[in-house]
Design a protein around this motif. Structure first.
Motif, short mmCIF file in Angstrom:
data_model
loop_
_atom_site.label_atom_id
_atom_site.label_comp_id
_atom_site.label_asym_id
_atom_site.label_seq_id
_atom_site.Cartn_x
_atom_site.Cartn_y
_atom_site.Cartn_z
N ASN A 32 0.85 -1.18 0.00
CA ASN A 32 0.00 0.00 0.00
C ASN A 32 0.89 1.24 0.00
OD1 ASN A 32 -2.24 -1.60 -0.11
ND2 ASN A 32 -2.85 -1.28 2.02
N THR A 33 0.76 2.07 1.00
CA THR A 33 1.55 3.30 1.06
C THR A 33 3.02 3.01 1.38
OG1 THR A 33 -0.36 4.60 1.73
CG2 THR A 33 1.81 5.52 2.23
N MET A 34 3.89 3.74 0.70
CA MET A 34 5.33 3.71 0.97
C MET A 34 5.77 5.11 1.35
SD MET A 34 6.68 1.31 -2.16
CE MET A 34 8.13 0.67 -1.30
N GLY A 35 6.85 5.18 2.11
CA GLY A 35 7.27 6.51 2.54
C GLY A 35 8.74 6.60 2.88
N TRP A 36 9.21 7.82 2.93
CA TRP A 36 10.57 8.15 3.39
C TRP A 36 10.47 8.97 4.67
CZ3 TRP A 36 14.74 5.90 1.40
CH2 TRP A 36 14.69 5.41 0.10
N TYR A 37 11.31 8.62 5.61
CA TYR A 37 11.43 9.35 6.86
C TYR A 37 12.92 9.61 7.08
CZ TYR A 37 6.60 8.04 7.79
OH TYR A 37 5.24 7.90 7.70
N ARG A 38 13.22 10.55 7.97
CA ARG A 38 14.62 10.81 8.28
C ARG A 38 14.77 11.15 9.75
NH1 ARG A 38 15.42 16.56 4.97
NH2 ARG A 38 14.17 17.88 6.37
N VAL A 92 19.87 10.26 8.76
CA VAL A 92 19.69 8.89 8.27
C VAL A 92 18.28 8.82 7.68
CG1 VAL A 92 19.60 6.45 8.84
CG2 VAL A 92 21.25 7.95 9.99
N TYR A 93 18.20 8.38 6.45
CA TYR A 93 16.92 8.29 5.75
C TYR A 93 16.44 6.84 5.75
CZ TYR A 93 17.22 13.09 4.14
OH TYR A 93 17.26 14.46 4.10
N TYR A 94 15.19 6.67 6.15
CA TYR A 94 14.57 5.35 6.24
C TYR A 94 13.37 5.28 5.29
CZ TYR A 94 17.05 5.08 10.73
OH TYR A 94 18.01 5.07 11.71
N CYS A 95 13.21 4.13 4.67
CA CYS A 95 11.97 3.92 3.91
C CYS A 95 11.07 3.00 4.72
CB CYS A 95 12.24 3.33 2.54
SG CYS A 95 12.85 1.65 2.52
N ASN A 96 9.78 3.13 4.50
CA ASN A 96 8.86 2.15 5.06
C ASN A 96 7.78 1.81 4.07
OD1 ASN A 96 6.80 4.09 5.24
ND2 ASN A 96 6.56 3.92 7.45
N ALA A 97 7.11 0.72 4.33
CA ALA A 97 6.07 0.26 3.41
C ALA A 97 5.02 -0.51 4.20
CB ALA A 97 6.66 -0.63 2.33
N ALA A 98 3.76 -0.23 3.89
CA ALA A 98 2.64 -0.97 4.47
C ALA A 98 2.36 -2.16 3.55
CB ALA A 98 1.42 -0.08 4.60
N ILE A 99 2.66 -3.34 4.03
CA ILE A 99 2.64 -4.54 3.18
C ILE A 99 1.57 -5.51 3.64
CG2 ILE A 99 3.98 -6.60 2.58
CD1 ILE A 99 6.44 -4.76 2.44
N ILE A 100 0.81 -6.01 2.69
CA ILE A 100 -0.21 -7.01 2.96
C ILE A 100 0.27 -8.34 2.39
CG2 ILE A 100 -2.60 -7.70 2.64
CD1 ILE A 100 -3.31 -4.78 2.25
N GLN A 101 0.51 -9.28 3.27
CA GLN A 101 0.93 -10.60 2.83
C GLN A 101 -0.25 -11.35 2.21
OE1 GLN A 101 3.98 -11.69 2.88
NE2 GLN A 101 5.11 -10.96 4.66
N GLN A 102 0.04 -12.22 1.27
CA GLN A 102 -0.99 -13.01 0.61
C GLN A 102 -1.79 -13.79 1.65
OE1 GLN A 102 0.60 -15.74 -2.26
NE2 GLN A 102 -1.23 -15.64 -3.53
N GLY A 103 -3.11 -13.69 1.55
CA GLY A 103 -3.99 -14.39 2.49
C GLY A 103 -4.33 -13.59 3.72
#
Length: 121
Positions: A32-38, A92-103
């Motif tokens: 779903n949504t992805m983002g950058w944080y620092r 320090v830059y971090y990425c994140n992602a809201a991930i839905i696993q199959q099922g």
């Protein structure tokens, strides 16, 4: 197991540019949504930019007009093009992602390991 791997950080002079990448590895998931944080030394982690799966984008006021976030859904990769860099962008830059696993029906937020960006002459 999903992993987010960032790359592209480094040392750059004020006014310079860098491009960060964040690739999600693994299989059997959607993002779903992805983002950058620092996070700068002694400061809290702050949002830089987010982008939804449909392309809706949000930027922190401090980076508007200088940074551009994008994603390649086919490659499960997030990008951050940073132009006109300032010393205060050092963090320090971090990425994140809201991930839905199959099922599954709910998303889990994953974080990358972080990549250092230093803006200095």
């Amino acid at each position: 197991q999903v992993q987010l791997v960032e790359s592209g950080g480094g040392l750059v002079q004020p006014g310079g540019s860098l491009r960060l990448s964040c690739a999600a590895s693994g299989s059997g998931f959607s993002i779903n949504t992805m983002g950058w944080y620092r996070q700068a030394p002694g400061k809290q982690r702050e949002l830089v930019a987010t982008i939804s799966s449909g392309g809706n984008i949000n930027y922190a006021d401090s980076v508007k007009g200088r940074f551009t976030v994008s994603r390649d859904n086919a490659k499960n990769t997030l990008y951050l093009q940073m132009n006109s860099l300032k010393p205060e962008d050092t963090a320090v830059y971090y990425c994140n992602a809201a991930i839905i696993q199959q099922g599954m029906i709910w998303a889990v937020v994953y974080w990358g390991q972080g990549t250092q960006v230093t803006v200095s002459s």
